[in-house]
Design a protein around this motif. Structure first.
Motif, PDB file in Angstrom:
ATOM      1  N   VAL A  35       6.677  16.736  -1.577  1.00  9.83           N
ATOM      2  CA  VAL A  35       5.918  15.900  -1.953  1.00  9.83           C
ATOM      3  C   VAL A  35       4.671  15.522  -1.028  1.00  9.83           C
ATOM      4  N   THR A  36       3.363  14.953  -1.391  1.00  7.25           N
ATOM      5  CA  THR A  36       2.467  14.720  -0.613  1.00  7.25           C
ATOM      6  C   THR A  36       2.898  13.469   0.226  1.00  7.25           C
ATOM      7  N   ILE A  37       3.160  12.379  -0.379  1.00  3.58           N
ATOM      8  CA  ILE A  37       3.322  11.069   0.299  1.00  3.58           C
ATOM      9  C   ILE A  37       4.735  10.542  -0.225  1.00  3.58           C
ATOM     10  N   ARG A  38       5.435   9.945   0.634  1.00  3.60           N
ATOM     11  CA  ARG A  38       6.922   9.651   0.447  1.00  3.60           C
ATOM     12  C   ARG A  38       6.938   8.169   1.049  1.00  3.60           C
ATOM     13  N   PRO A  39       6.486   7.005   0.325  1.00  3.14           N
ATOM     14  CA  PRO A  39       6.442   5.715   0.978  1.00  3.14           C
ATOM     15  C   PRO A  39       8.031   5.326   1.584  1.00  3.14           C
ATOM     16  N   VAL A  40       8.297   4.823   2.600  1.00  2.00           N
ATOM     17  CA  VAL A  40       9.415   4.210   2.709  1.00  2.00           C
ATOM     18  C   VAL A  40       9.720   2.637   2.523  1.00  2.00           C
ATOM     19  N   VAL A  41      10.438   2.022   1.559  1.00  2.00           N
ATOM     20  CA  VAL A  41      10.635   1.062   1.179  1.00  2.00           C
ATOM     21  C   VAL A  41      11.455   0.041   1.936  1.00  2.00           C
ATOM     22  N   ASP A  42      11.018  -1.102   2.558  1.00  2.87           N
ATOM     23  CA  ASP A  42      11.505  -1.946   3.215  1.00  2.87           C
ATOM     24  C   ASP A  42      11.867  -3.249   2.223  1.00  2.87           C
ATOM     25  N   GLY A  43      12.926  -4.237   2.678  1.00  2.00           N
ATOM     26  CA  GLY A  43      12.904  -5.194   1.767  1.00  2.00           C
ATOM     27  C   GLY A  43      13.961  -6.497   2.348  1.00  2.00           C
ATOM     28  N   PRO A  44      14.170  -7.477   1.668  1.00  2.00           N
ATOM     29  CA  PRO A  44      14.864  -8.491   2.393  1.00  2.00           C
ATOM     30  C   PRO A  44      16.384  -8.125   2.934  1.00  2.00           C
ATOM     31  N   SER A  45      16.745  -8.744   3.891  1.00  2.00           N
ATOM     32  CA  SER A  45      17.994  -8.549   4.407  1.00  2.00           C
ATOM     33  C   SER A  45      19.154  -9.784   4.086  1.00  2.00           C
ATOM     34  N   ASP A  46      20.047  -9.198   3.207  1.00  2.00           N
ATOM     35  CA  ASP A  46      20.996 -10.268   2.658  1.00  2.00           C
ATOM     36  C   ASP A  46      20.530 -11.687   2.332  1.00  2.00           C
ATOM     37  N   ASP A  47      19.349 -11.247   1.433  1.00  2.00           N
ATOM     38  CA  ASP A  47      18.710 -12.686   0.771  1.00  2.00           C
ATOM     39  C   ASP A  47      18.397 -12.251  -0.668  1.00  2.00           C
ATOM     40  N   MET A  48      19.182 -12.719  -1.349  1.00  2.00           N
ATOM     41  CA  MET A  48      19.100 -12.446  -2.787  1.00  2.00           C
ATOM     42  C   MET A  48      18.061 -13.367  -3.419  1.00  2.00           C
ATOM     43  N   ASP A  49      17.547 -14.530  -2.975  1.00  2.00           N
ATOM     44  CA  ASP A  49      16.446 -15.266  -3.529  1.00  2.00           C
ATOM     45  C   ASP A  49      15.379 -14.355  -3.300  1.00  2.00           C
TER      46      ASP A  49
END
Length: 496
Positions: A35-49
Motif C-alpha cells: 500500500v502507499t499509506i497505512r494510517p495507524v489508528v489510536d483511540g480511547p483507553s477503557d473509555d466506552m463513552d
C-alpha cells in the motif's frame, strides 16, 4: 503491517485503538502489505463513552492541508484501512469519519498531522486519533504528576515542563508526539514552579521554546530554560541568564518573533513593573534578554495579549494586582515598533471588572474576551471584552454559573475559533472540577455564548491543555498522582 477496520495500532494506545475499531467494524485481521499509506489508528483507553460504537463503515480521505479531498474511500467491516495511488506532497492529511462525512449523524472523526509522501522516502505510517466528536477520551499514558506546569506546542508535538507535585518542583521534561503516538521523557530542566512559556522565533535561527521566571525554594529563578528541536527528533536543553526571577509574570511572543516579559512579583518581595524583551543576539541568534520599559502600574497575575497577527501588533496588558493585592483597573498597551508603552493618559483603558488570575483570549473578530479571575470581593463571573478603538465593554448575558471555574482553569483556542475552557475551581478555596464549557460568539453582535460540553473523566485544576497538530487537545496534570492524560476531540470544522 496493514491496519484493517478493526486492527490494533502500534506504540501507544494499542489496546484502545483495537477496541475502537474492533467494536466499530469487527475483527483484527491483516490486509495486503503493498500500500502507499497505512494510517495507524489510536483511540480511547477503557473509555466506552468516547469510543464510537456500532459503526458498520468508516470513510477516509487524503487532502492537502486546508484543501479539498484528493482521494476518498469508504471502508466496510473487515476491510484493510489502507490508501493507495496518493499524490506526492509534503502537506498531506488523512481524514477519517464514522460512518462518513456526508451523513448528518456522523459521530466520530480523526485526522493525522501533516505528513510527507515522496517517491524517494519511506512510506509514512502516520497516527490518527479516532473517537467520538465533542468527547474527552482517556489515554493509556500517565505523565509525571505536575500542577501549575506548562504545556508548549512545539514542532508539532507537546512539551510538558515545570510545575510541582507533592514533593516539590518537577524537573523532568516530557514530549507527546501525536504523529507517532509516542510519549516519553526528553530531558531535565532546573527546578521552577509558577513559570511562564513562550515561543522565540529569530529571523535567522531555529524556533525555540522558552521557560521563564518562576520560583524554587521560595527564591526567584533567573535562568531561562531554552529548548531547541534537533533534526533527529531529540531536544537540546540550554540556559540563558536573566534577572527575571519573578512569579505572576507574563511572556508574550511578538509579531517579529521576539518575546516580551511583563511585570510579576519577586517571591517574598514587591510587585515590579519591568518590561523585558528577549531578542536574538547579533552573533548566533540565541535569546538575549534586556530591560526596555517600565509599566505605569506595576502588577502581577495579569494578562498580556497580542492583538492580531501583524508584525507590529500591539500587546494589551490588563488586570493583575498591585503590591497591596488590589486589582489594577487601568490597562496598558505595548507598541513593538517603539518598544515602549503607548501614551493613553488622555483616555486610559479601564476594565469593567478589574481582576487578577483571569484569562484573556483573542477572538477571530480582533477583540479579546476576559474570563474569570478574582476582584476585591471574590470571583468574577461576568465576562467582558476589549476591542481596539473601543476599549473595554460589558457583554449582555455573558455570565458564568456558580459551578463553573473562575481560577486555575485552562483555555484552548479550538480549530474552529471557539474557546475550550476546562477544569479549575469555582472559587479560590474550591475543589477541583471536571466540568468544561465552550465559548462561541454570536455572529450578529459578537456576544459570547457559553455552552457546557462533555466533562473530563477526572477533576483537574492547575492542569495543562494544549492544542495538538491534529486539532485535538491534550489534557494533563492538575490531578492526583498516577492519573492518565485525556484528549478532547472537537468537531471536524476547521480541521482540514
Amino acid at each position: 503491517m496493514a491496519v484493517t477496520a478493526g486492527a490494533a495500532p502500534r506504540r501507544s494506545n494499542q489496546r484502545a485503538a483495537c477496541a475502537v475499531l474492533a467494536v466499530a467494524l469487527a475483527g483484527c485481521s491483516q490486509g495486503p502489505s503493498a500500500v502507499t499509506i497505512r494510517p495507524v489508528v489510536d483511540g480511547p483507553s477503557d473509555d466506552m463513552d468516547a469510543t464510537p460504537l456500532g459503526l458498520d463503515t468508516v470513510e477516509m480521505s487524503v487532502a492537502h492541508a486546508g484543501g479539498a479531498d484528493q482521494k476518498l474511500q469508504l471502508f466496510k467491516r473487515g476491510q484493510a484501512l489502507e490508501l493507495s495511488g496518493l499524490p506526492f506532497g509534503d502537506d498531506l492529511v488523512v481524514h477519517m469519519w464514522g460512518p462518513d462525512r456526508d451523513v448528518t449523524d456522523n459521530i466520530a472523526y480523526g485526522r493525522t498531522c501533516v505528513v510527507s509522501v515522496a517517491a524517494d522516502a519511506p512510506v509514512p505510517e502516520p497516527h490518527l486519533f479516532f473517537s467520538r466528536k465533542g468527547k474527552f477520551a482517556t489515554l493509556d499514558i500517565r505523565p509525571v504528576t505536575r500542577v501549575a506546569g506548562l504545556s508548549i506546542p512545539y514542532l508539532g508535538s507537546a512539551l510538558l515542563i515545570a510545575g510541582h507535585d507533592d514533593d516539590g518542583p518537577v524537573t523532568e521534561v516530557e514530549r507527546f508526539d501525536p504523529s507517532t503516538g509516542e510519549f516519553h521523557p526528553v530531558g531535565m530542566v532546573g527546578q521552577r514552579d509558577q513559570a511562564v512559556q513562550a515561543l522565540f522565533t529569530p529571523p535567522n535561527g531555529p524556533q525555540r521554546a522558552l521557560v521563564i521566571g518562576g520560583s524554587a525554594n521560595n527564591l526567584g529563578v533567573n535562568d531561562i530554560d531554552v529548548i531547541e528541536g534537533l533534526n533527529d527528533g531529540l531536544m537540546r536543553m540550554s540556559v540563558a541568564t536573566s534577572d527575571m526571577g519573578r512569579v505572576g509574570l507574563t511572556a508574550t511572543t511578538l509579531g517579529n518573533g521576539n518575546v516580551i516579559v511583563v511585570g510579576g512579583r519577586i517571591p517574598g518581595g514587591p510587585v515590579v513593573g519591568d518590561i523585558d524583551e528577549i531578542a536574538p543576539s547579533a552573533s548566533d541568534s540565541t535569546p538575549l534578554p534586556s530591560k526596555i520599559a517600565m509599566l505605569a502600574h506595576p502588577r502581577a497575575g495579569h494578562t498580556a495579549t497580542r492583538i492580531g497577527d501583524a508584525r507590529a501588533a500591539e500587546v494589551l496588558i490588563a488586570g493583575g494586582a498591585d503590591d497591596t493585592g488590589t486589582p489594577v483597573g487601568t490597562a496598558e498597551r505595548f507598541d513593538p515598533l517603539s518598544n515602549g508603552l503607548i501614551d493613553t493618559t488622555a483616555s486610559p483603558p479601564i476594565m469593567v471588572h478589574p481582576r487578577s488570575g483571569h484569562a484573556a483570549v483573542p477572538l477571530i473578530d480582533g477583540s479579546v474576551v476576559f474570563i474569570g479571575g478574582l476582584d476585591a470581593t471574590g470571583p468574577v463571573r461576568e465576562l467582558e471584552g476589549y476591542r481596539p478603538g473601543v476599549g473595554f465593554f460589558r457583554y449582555s448575558n455573558a455570565v458564568l454559573s456558580v459551578d463553573q471555574a473562575v481560577v486555575d482553569f485552562a483555555t484552548t483556542i479550538l480549530p474552529d475559533g471557539r474557546i475550550l475552557v476546562t477544569g479549575g475551581r469555582a472559587g479560590p478555596a474550591g475543589g477541583r472540577i471536571e466540568r468544561a464549557y465552550v465559548i462561541d460568539t454570536n455572529p450578529f453582535d459578537g456576544t459570547p455564548i457559553i455552552t457546557p460540553t462533555d466533562s473530563m473523566m477526572y477533576a483537574r485544576a492547575g492542569h495543562q491543555a494544549v492544542l495538538l497538530c491534529d486539532g485535538t487537545v491534550l489534557i494533563t496534570g492538575g490531578a492526583p498522582p498516577g492519573f492518565p492524560a485525556e484528549r478532547y476531540n472537537p468537531p471536524d470544522t476547521g480541521r482540514r
